[in-house]
Design a protein around this motif. Structure first.
Motif, short mmCIF file in Angstrom:
data_model
loop_
_atom_site.label_atom_id
_atom_site.label_comp_id
_atom_site.label_asym_id
_atom_site.label_seq_id
_atom_site.Cartn_x
_atom_site.Cartn_y
_atom_site.Cartn_z
N MET A 127 -28.57 15.03 16.98
CA MET A 127 -27.55 15.17 15.95
C MET A 127 -26.54 14.03 16.01
SD MET A 127 -26.80 19.22 16.39
CE MET A 127 -28.16 20.37 16.54
N LEU A 128 -26.07 13.72 17.21
CA LEU A 128 -25.11 12.63 17.37
C LEU A 128 -25.70 11.31 16.90
CD1 LEU A 128 -23.56 13.64 20.80
CD2 LEU A 128 -22.31 13.41 18.64
N TRP A 129 -26.98 11.12 17.13
CA TRP A 129 -27.66 9.90 16.68
C TRP A 129 -27.63 9.79 15.16
CZ3 TRP A 129 -28.95 5.43 18.59
CH2 TRP A 129 -29.90 4.64 17.94
N GLU A 130 -27.89 10.91 14.47
CA GLU A 130 -27.89 10.91 13.01
C GLU A 130 -26.48 10.75 12.45
OE1 GLU A 130 -30.52 10.55 11.43
OE2 GLU A 130 -32.03 11.18 12.89
N ILE A 131 -25.52 11.39 13.09
CA ILE A 131 -24.12 11.26 12.64
C ILE A 131 -23.68 9.81 12.73
CG2 ILE A 131 -21.72 11.86 13.18
CD1 ILE A 131 -22.76 14.60 14.12
N GLN A 132 -24.09 9.14 13.80
CA GLN A 132 -23.74 7.74 13.97
C GLN A 132 -24.27 6.88 12.83
OE1 GLN A 132 -25.57 5.35 17.25
NE2 GLN A 132 -23.48 5.22 18.03
N GLN A 133 -25.47 7.23 12.33
CA GLN A 133 -26.04 6.48 11.22
C GLN A 133 -25.16 6.59 9.97
OE1 GLN A 133 -28.73 4.78 12.50
NE2 GLN A 133 -28.17 6.07 14.23
N ILE A 134 -24.59 7.77 9.76
CA ILE A 134 -23.70 7.97 8.62
C ILE A 134 -22.37 7.25 8.83
CG2 ILE A 134 -22.38 9.70 7.31
CD1 ILE A 134 -24.61 11.72 8.00
N SER A 135 -21.78 7.43 9.99
CA SER A 135 -20.44 6.90 10.26
C SER A 135 -20.37 5.38 10.18
CB SER A 135 -19.97 7.38 11.64
OG SER A 135 -19.80 8.78 11.65
N TYR A 136 -21.44 4.72 10.61
CA TYR A 136 -21.40 3.26 10.67
C TYR A 136 -22.23 2.58 9.57
CZ TYR A 136 -18.94 3.50 15.10
OH TYR A 136 -17.98 3.72 16.08
N LYS A 137 -22.69 3.36 8.62
CA LYS A 137 -23.52 2.81 7.55
C LYS A 137 -22.67 2.01 6.56
CE LYS A 137 -27.21 2.45 4.87
NZ LYS A 137 -28.39 1.64 5.27
N GLU A 138 -23.06 0.77 6.32
CA GLU A 138 -22.43 -0.03 5.29
C GLU A 138 -23.10 0.27 3.95
OE1 GLU A 138 -22.43 -4.15 6.29
OE2 GLU A 138 -21.43 -3.86 8.23
N SER A 145 -27.10 12.36 2.06
CA SER A 145 -27.76 13.67 1.94
C SER A 145 -28.95 13.79 2.88
CB SER A 145 -28.22 13.90 0.49
OG SER A 145 -27.13 13.88 -0.40
N GLU A 146 -29.74 12.72 2.96
CA GLU A 146 -30.93 12.76 3.82
C GLU A 146 -30.55 12.93 5.28
OE1 GLU A 146 -32.92 9.14 2.86
OE2 GLU A 146 -33.86 9.95 1.03
N ARG A 147 -29.53 12.22 5.73
CA ARG A 147 -29.12 12.33 7.14
C ARG A 147 -28.48 13.70 7.42
NH1 ARG A 147 -31.84 8.51 6.62
NH2 ARG A 147 -32.00 6.73 8.03
N LEU A 148 -27.72 14.22 6.48
CA LEU A 148 -27.17 15.56 6.64
C LEU A 148 -28.29 16.59 6.72
CD1 LEU A 148 -24.14 15.59 4.16
CD2 LEU A 148 -24.07 15.40 6.65
N GLY A 149 -29.34 16.37 5.95
CA GLY A 149 -30.49 17.27 5.99
C GLY A 149 -31.14 17.28 7.36
N ARG A 150 -31.23 16.12 7.98
CA ARG A 150 -31.79 16.06 9.33
C ARG A 150 -30.94 16.87 10.31
NH1 ARG A 150 -33.48 9.72 10.44
NH2 ARG A 150 -34.77 9.40 8.58
N ILE A 151 -29.62 16.66 10.25
CA ILE A 151 -28.72 17.38 11.17
C ILE A 151 -28.81 18.88 10.93
CG2 ILE A 151 -26.32 17.64 11.91
CD1 ILE A 151 -25.88 14.76 10.77
N SER A 152 -28.86 19.28 9.67
CA SER A 152 -28.96 20.71 9.35
C SER A 152 -30.25 21.31 9.89
CB SER A 152 -28.90 20.92 7.83
OG SER A 152 -27.61 20.69 7.34
N ARG A 153 -31.34 20.57 9.80
CA ARG A 153 -32.61 21.09 10.32
C ARG A 153 -32.55 21.30 11.82
NH1 ARG A 153 -34.60 17.99 6.04
NH2 ARG A 153 -34.80 16.09 7.29
N TYR A 154 -31.84 20.41 12.52
CA TYR A 154 -31.68 20.60 13.96
C TYR A 154 -30.89 21.87 14.25
CZ TYR A 154 -32.99 15.63 14.12
OH TYR A 154 -33.63 14.43 13.97
N PHE A 155 -29.83 22.09 13.47
CA PHE A 155 -29.03 23.31 13.67
C PHE A 155 -29.79 24.56 13.22
CE2 PHE A 155 -25.01 21.01 14.50
CZ PHE A 155 -24.52 21.83 15.49
#
Length: 311
Positions: free
Chosen positions: A80-91, A99-109
């Motif tokens: 999850m932290l890995w995916e969040i990092q992709q969002i936070s630092y994405k230019e 949406s796609e990255r949030l979907g990944r995090i949601s699936r983990y939860f």
């Protein structure tokens, strides 16, 4: 169609261009490849190391279930932290990528939520009630990665104990805000200020690291990145649905699965008291007490007011 020789020449050309940019000699790396060993699954995944990390403290068989289940949780938290990092630092962050990255995090939860049956159906209550005393004062409350997920998901104010939110704003020093995070309620007597051993040791280990994380994600957490999007992206239906799903999954669905599992083992389904480390976790875990909401702007006022009720 290109033949094999042409394809090989093209690959060599691309490799040469790659290593020229790195100021490296391609021949050196090709010679290194000549002497390298083939990759095996067990070496790549580090299977032997991974399977050596389970160490029981008691003789009860179900303790092994407890250990491995929590280790799986920590691996998922890292994902999850890995995916969040992709969002936070994405230019150039777009609604689709978000949406796609949030979907990944949601699936983990979602996976964590459904996996609680491993705990509720996979351990004997009698065994757990015996080996848990040997584990004290350790507690799942002490998962540093989960705290980092919270810091990286939302504005710090949304993590402050509901009783103190009006006294804290964005100008409040991080160290002061840290003392009023909602989960402090699980290990602090606010009348005396005394902290439990479980909480104090958790802070000895991670306090500096937590404050660094709070600072790092202060303006680039998921909610901050969402609010900084252009209006067109911020009103994207798929993105809003993904934000709502993740918020509810983390702060209600997953939390209640955890809560109900603990209730079964600690109090046989009655109102829970203290957990493994002595924490009064019901006061901070149940969503009706703290109303933890990571993304408040995607909810209606009625939804905010009734958060965590009837669950």
């Amino acid at each position: 169609m290109k033949n094999k020789a042409e394809e090989r020449l093209q690959l060599l050309k691309q490799l040469e261009e790659k290593y020229q940019l790195l100021d490296q000699d391609l021949n050196t790396h090709l010679e290194g490849l000549l002497h390298s060993k083939p990759i095996n699954y067990w070496d790549y995944i580090q299977t032997d190391a991974l399977l050596s990390l389970q160490r029981q403290e008691t003789t009860f068989p179900d303790e092994m279930v407890f250990i491995m289940y929590h280790q799986v949780n920590e691996l998922l938290f890292k994902m999850m932290l890995w995916e969040i990092q992709q969002i936070s630092y994405k230019e150039g962050l777009t609604a689709q990528f978000f949406s796609e990255r949030l979907g990944r995090i949601s699936r983990y939860f979602d996976m964590l939520t459904s996996s609680f049956e491993i705990m509720t159906q996979g351990m004997e209550v009698e065994q757990y009630l015996k080996f848990r005393n040997t584990l004290a004062p350790a507690s799942g409350f002490q998962s540093a990665q989960y705290r980092k997920i919270e810091f990286a998901c939302t504005d710090l104010l949304n993590l402050i104990d509901a009783r103190f939110r009006k006294t804290i704003d964005r100008n409040t020093p991080f160290a002061h805000a840290f003392e009023h995070l909602y989960w402090q309620a699980a290990g602090k007597d606010y009348h005396t200020g005394k902290k439990s051993y479980t909480l104090s040791q958790f802070e000895v280990k991670y306090r500096k690291e937590f404050i660094r994380s709070m600072k790092e994600y202060n303006t680039i957490n998921i909610y901050a990145r969402f609010m900084a999007l252009p209006e067109e992206a911020r009103t994207n239906k798929d993105l809003i649905a993904a934000m709502r799903h993740l918020d509810r999954t983390i702060n209600i669905t997953w939390v209640m699965a955890h809560y109900n599992t603990a209730s079964k083992y600690l109090n046989h389904g009655k109102e829970p008291e203290a957990a493994t480390g002595g924490s009064e976790w019901a006061k901070y875990m149940h969503p009706k007490y703290q109303k933890r909401i990571f993304f408040p702007s995607v909810w209606s006022q009625e939804e905010l007011d009734t958060w965590g009720e009837n669950v």
